[in-house]
Design a protein around this motif. Structure first.
Motif: not given
Length: 136
Positions: A42-44, A50-56
């Motif tokens: 779950r790193c940068e 381009g997603c409103e939520s965080q996606v990895w």
């Protein structure tokens, strides 16, 4: 192009749902089946923009085919990601390039529930998958 086994399972499962309430419940169940990503995952560098939520998203090439792992902080999106992964895991780069996301979610009976922002986010995930396969 034939469907991966996971995609066949998804189509069969969602075909059994007569309405949105059942599909939503099934969608959440699929999301719960996503393996958790480690803190390192779950790193940068693995974040999909381009997603409103965080996606990895993490990609791994196995021979000619690709396997992806993904996670999100949003429950509904985890379900959508699980369905996307069911459709794309085990594909070659060329097959991945030919995926029609709108058609896949329409086959599952979920197209009307995809808001424009969710649809854009899923397209951003698919685009990121394609970018990762281009680098190999």
């Amino acid at each position: 192009m034939s469907l991966p086994a996971g995609a066949e399972q998804a189509l069969a499962a969602f075909a059994q749902c007569p309405g949105w309430e059942q599909r939503a419940r099934l969608l959440m169940q699929w999301g719960e089946r996503l393996p958790a990503l480690s803190d390192a995952g779950r790193c940068e560098a693995n974040r999909v923009h381009g997603c409103e939520s965080q996606v990895w998203l993490i990609a791994e090439q196995r021979g000619q085919v690709w396997q992806f792992c993904a996670s999100s902080d949003a429950r509904l999106l985890r379900g959508l990601l699980a369905l996307l992964l069911a459709r794309v895991n085990g594909l070659t780069r060329a097959d991945l390039a030919a995926i029609d996301l709108a058609d896949w979610f329409a086959q599952l009976g979920l197209a009307r529930q995809l808001s424009p922002s969710r649809s854009n986010g899923l397209n951003a995930v698919l685009q990121r998958m394609r970018e990762l396969t281009e680098r190999s």
